[in-house]
Design a protein around this motif. Sequence first.
Motif, PDB file in Angstrom:
ATOM      1  N   PRO A  14       0.814  -1.218   0.000  1.00  0.00           N
ATOM      2  CA  PRO A  14       0.000   0.000   0.000  1.00  0.00           C
ATOM      3  C   PRO A  14       0.848   1.268   0.000  1.00  0.00           C
ATOM      4  CG  PRO A  14      -0.842  -1.558   1.593  1.00  0.00           C
ATOM      5  CD  PRO A  14       0.476  -2.112   1.082  1.00  0.00           C
ATOM      6  N   LEU A  15       2.082   1.167   0.414  1.00  0.00           N
ATOM      7  CA  LEU A  15       2.967   2.315   0.425  1.00  0.00           C
ATOM      8  C   LEU A  15       3.504   2.626  -0.971  1.00  0.00           C
ATOM      9  CD1 LEU A  15       5.054   1.446   3.600  1.00  0.00           C
ATOM     10  CD2 LEU A  15       3.114   2.993   3.443  1.00  0.00           C
ATOM     11  N   ALA A  63       1.686  -5.533   9.016  1.00  0.00           N
ATOM     12  CA  ALA A  63       1.148  -4.354   9.708  1.00  0.00           C
ATOM     13  C   ALA A  63       2.055  -3.142   9.471  1.00  0.00           C
ATOM     14  CB  ALA A  63       1.006  -4.627  11.198  1.00  0.00           C
ATOM     15  N   VAL A  65       3.825  -2.492   6.875  1.00  0.00           N
ATOM     16  CA  VAL A  65       3.642  -1.973   5.519  1.00  0.00           C
ATOM     17  C   VAL A  65       2.175  -1.702   5.188  1.00  0.00           C
ATOM     18  CG1 VAL A  65       5.769  -3.014   4.661  1.00  0.00           C
ATOM     19  CG2 VAL A  65       3.604  -4.271   4.437  1.00  0.00           C
ATOM     20  N   GLU A  66       1.334  -1.790   6.213  1.00  0.00           N
ATOM     21  CA  GLU A  66      -0.091  -1.457   6.111  1.00  0.00           C
ATOM     22  C   GLU A  66      -0.847  -2.329   5.107  1.00  0.00           C
ATOM     23  OE1 GLU A  66      -0.152   2.736   5.291  1.00  0.00           O
ATOM     24  OE2 GLU A  66       0.691   3.237   7.244  1.00  0.00           O
ATOM     25  N   SER A  67      -0.533  -3.622   5.082  1.00  0.00           N
ATOM     26  CA  SER A  67      -1.255  -4.564   4.233  1.00  0.00           C
ATOM     27  C   SER A  67      -2.387  -5.187   5.041  1.00  0.00           C
ATOM     28  CB  SER A  67      -0.326  -5.658   3.705  1.00  0.00           C
ATOM     29  OG  SER A  67      -1.074  -6.609   2.976  1.00  0.00           O
ATOM     30  N   VAL A  68      -3.538  -4.556   5.000  1.00  0.00           N
ATOM     31  CA  VAL A  68      -4.694  -5.015   5.774  1.00  0.00           C
ATOM     32  C   VAL A  68      -5.160  -6.405   5.327  1.00  0.00           C
ATOM     33  CG1 VAL A  68      -7.093  -4.493   6.402  1.00  0.00           C
ATOM     34  CG2 VAL A  68      -5.378  -2.666   6.356  1.00  0.00           C
TER      35      VAL A  68
END
Length: 109
Positions: A14-15, A63, A65-68
Motif C-alpha cells: 500500500p505504500l 502491519a 507496511v499497512e497490508s490489511v
Amino acid sequence: MPGMKDLLFSPVLPLSRAAIPVLFLQVFEQTMRDDMRSLQTAIRLGSRRAILHHAHRMKGVLAIVESVPGGRLCTAIERLAEERRHPARMAVLADALECCLFSTWEGRE
C-alpha cells in the motif's frame, strides 16, 4: 541517502504511492517468501507452534507496511491454529495469503 535510480515504486505494498528503496523491497520479498514456505510447511506438518510463530511474524511485517488484507489472512490462520481446527482451511488461507503477497511481483522487472 539513495539516489533516484535506487528507488522503486512497489506494485504490491500500500505504500507504493511513495518511492521505496529497492533494497527494502528485496529484503521484504525474500523474508515473506521464506516465511511463507515455513508457514506452509508447518501447516502440512500440523505444527501448531510453528504455524502460530510464522503467521504472527508475517502479520507483524504486514502491519508495518499497512497490508490489511494480508494481516487479516494471518489473523484467520492464527485463530484456526489456536483452536486446533481445520488444517485444510488453514492451507487454503495460506494459499490466499501467498497469492495476495506475490501475484503482482511475478511480472515485475
